[in-house]
Design a protein around this motif. Sequence first.
Motif, PDB file in Angstrom:
ATOM      1  N   GLY A  41       0.855  -1.184   0.000  1.00 35.15           N
ATOM      2  CA  GLY A  41       0.000   0.000   0.000  1.00 35.15           C
ATOM      3  C   GLY A  41       0.888   1.229   0.000  1.00 35.15           C
ATOM      4  N   SER A  42       0.634   2.164   0.907  1.00 33.41           N
ATOM      5  CA  SER A  42       1.456   3.375   0.981  1.00 33.41           C
ATOM      6  C   SER A  42       2.613   3.219   1.974  1.00 33.41           C
ATOM      7  CB  SER A  42       0.587   4.573   1.378  1.00 33.41           C
ATOM      8  OG  SER A  42       0.027   4.359   2.658  1.00 33.41           O
ATOM      9  N   GLN A  43       2.735   2.059   2.598  1.00 30.19           N
ATOM     10  CA  GLN A  43       3.835   1.794   3.512  1.00 30.19           C
ATOM     11  C   GLN A  43       4.856   0.870   2.838  1.00 30.19           C
ATOM     12  OE1 GLN A  43       0.495   1.493   4.908  1.00 30.19           O
ATOM     13  NE2 GLN A  43       0.780   3.638   5.407  1.00 30.19           N
ATOM     14  N   GLN A  44       5.950   0.613   3.547  1.00 23.86           N
ATOM     15  CA  GLN A  44       7.011  -0.204   2.976  1.00 23.86           C
ATOM     16  C   GLN A  44       7.493  -1.247   3.978  1.00 23.86           C
ATOM     17  OE1 GLN A  44      10.176   2.416   1.734  1.00 23.86           O
ATOM     18  NE2 GLN A  44       8.804   3.667   0.481  1.00 23.86           N
ATOM     19  N   LEU A  45       8.003  -2.340   3.431  1.00 22.86           N
ATOM     20  CA  LEU A  45       8.694  -3.364   4.196  1.00 22.86           C
ATOM     21  C   LEU A  45      10.131  -3.377   3.714  1.00 22.86           C
ATOM     22  CD1 LEU A  45       8.913  -5.831   6.079  1.00 22.86           C
ATOM     23  CD2 LEU A  45       8.164  -7.226   4.130  1.00 22.86           C
ATOM     24  N   HIS A  46      11.077  -3.247   4.642  1.00 28.02           N
ATOM     25  CA  HIS A  46      12.496  -3.254   4.304  1.00 28.02           C
ATOM     26  C   HIS A  46      13.119  -4.520   4.875  1.00 28.02           C
ATOM     27  CE1 HIS A  46      12.620   1.459   4.165  1.00 28.02           C
ATOM     28  NE2 HIS A  46      11.732   0.932   3.329  1.00 28.02           N
ATOM     29  N   LEU A  47      13.757  -5.301   4.023  1.00 25.88           N
ATOM     30  CA  LEU A  47      14.502  -6.468   4.470  1.00 25.88           C
ATOM     31  C   LEU A  47      15.977  -6.123   4.448  1.00 25.88           C
ATOM     32  CD1 LEU A  47      12.707  -9.326   2.491  1.00 25.88           C
ATOM     33  CD2 LEU A  47      12.152  -8.393   4.751  1.00 25.88           C
ATOM     34  N   LEU A  48      16.661  -6.381   5.545  1.00 28.67           N
ATOM     35  CA  LEU A  48      18.074  -6.052   5.671  1.00 28.67           C
ATOM     36  C   LEU A  48      18.843  -7.314   6.013  1.00 28.67           C
ATOM     37  CD1 LEU A  48      17.556  -2.893   7.891  1.00 28.67           C
ATOM     38  CD2 LEU A  48      17.932  -2.961   5.423  1.00 28.67           C
ATOM     39  N   GLN A  49      19.792  -7.662   5.152  1.00 23.55           N
ATOM     40  CA  GLN A  49      20.596  -8.846   5.435  1.00 23.55           C
ATOM     41  C   GLN A  49      21.617  -8.496   6.497  1.00 23.55           C
ATOM     42  OE1 GLN A  49      21.778 -11.555   2.269  1.00 23.55           O
ATOM     43  NE2 GLN A  49      23.880 -11.411   3.027  1.00 23.55           N
ATOM     44  N   HIS A  50      21.540  -9.178   7.621  1.00 25.89           N
ATOM     45  CA  HIS A  50      22.480  -8.919   8.705  1.00 25.89           C
ATOM     46  C   HIS A  50      23.867  -9.399   8.272  1.00 25.89           C
ATOM     47  CE1 HIS A  50      24.438  -9.087  12.587  1.00 25.89           C
ATOM     48  NE2 HIS A  50      23.490  -8.284  13.029  1.00 25.89           N
ATOM     49  N   PRO A  51      24.899  -8.572   8.430  1.00 25.34           N
ATOM     50  CA  PRO A  51      26.227  -8.935   7.935  1.00 25.34           C
ATOM     51  C   PRO A  51      26.804 -10.197   8.588  1.00 25.34           C
ATOM     52  CG  PRO A  51      26.318  -6.892   9.197  1.00 25.34           C
ATOM     53  CD  PRO A  51      24.870  -7.251   9.031  1.00 25.34           C
ATOM     54  N   GLU A  52      26.341 -10.531   9.779  1.00 23.57           N
ATOM     55  CA  GLU A  52      26.845 -11.736  10.447  1.00 23.57           C
ATOM     56  C   GLU A  52      25.808 -12.860  10.422  1.00 23.57           C
ATOM     57  OE1 GLU A  52      28.484 -10.783  14.281  1.00 23.57           O
ATOM     58  OE2 GLU A  52      29.359  -8.941  13.505  1.00 23.57           O
ATOM     59  N   GLY A  53      24.721 -12.656   9.681  1.00 20.96           N
ATOM     60  CA  GLY A  53      23.711 -13.693   9.546  1.00 20.96           C
ATOM     61  C   GLY A  53      22.795 -13.853  10.743  1.00 20.96           C
ATOM     62  N   HIS A  54      22.738 -12.854  11.615  1.00 18.48           N
ATOM     63  CA  HIS A  54      21.901 -12.954  12.805  1.00 18.48           C
ATOM     64  C   HIS A  54      20.488 -12.447  12.546  1.00 18.48           C
ATOM     65  CE1 HIS A  54      25.404 -13.918  15.140  1.00 18.48           C
ATOM     66  NE2 HIS A  54      25.987 -12.766  14.841  1.00 18.48           N
TER      67      HIS A  54
END
Length: 127
Positions: free
Chosen positions: A48-61
């Motif tokens: 919709g008008s919002q967002q989902l951000h996926l962030l890959q954790h650099p250490e895989g946590h």
Amino acid sequence: MIEYAHIHHVSLAVRDLEIAKKFYSGLLGMQEIERPAFRSTGTWYAIGSQQLHLLQHPEGHTLREAGIDTTDGHFAIWVTSYSGTIAWLEQQGIEYEARPDSVAGFAQIFVLDPDRNIIEFDSSYNS
């Protein structure tokens, strides 16, 4: 006093961005949107008008290891059809926990992404 307008985005930590994208883009069919060239690895989706951000954790946590527990942190998306969402999840082979008569006053469906982040889908009872 702060004057709040709306939630702009929710960010989730993921272990492997490609696995997460297969789930969010492929299985759930979310629309990926352009992301600025941050030094971190991630992807953004429009909801919709919002967002989902996926962030890959650099250490895989990530934060969760357990199953669906609605007292844990999660995010919720209002969907237009309860039965249609259940049908889609079943077609995609995604396990879910349905609460069609929730005390919340609306129907709820809970799923886990590959990193065990909880996603709640909400809708009216008769949809």
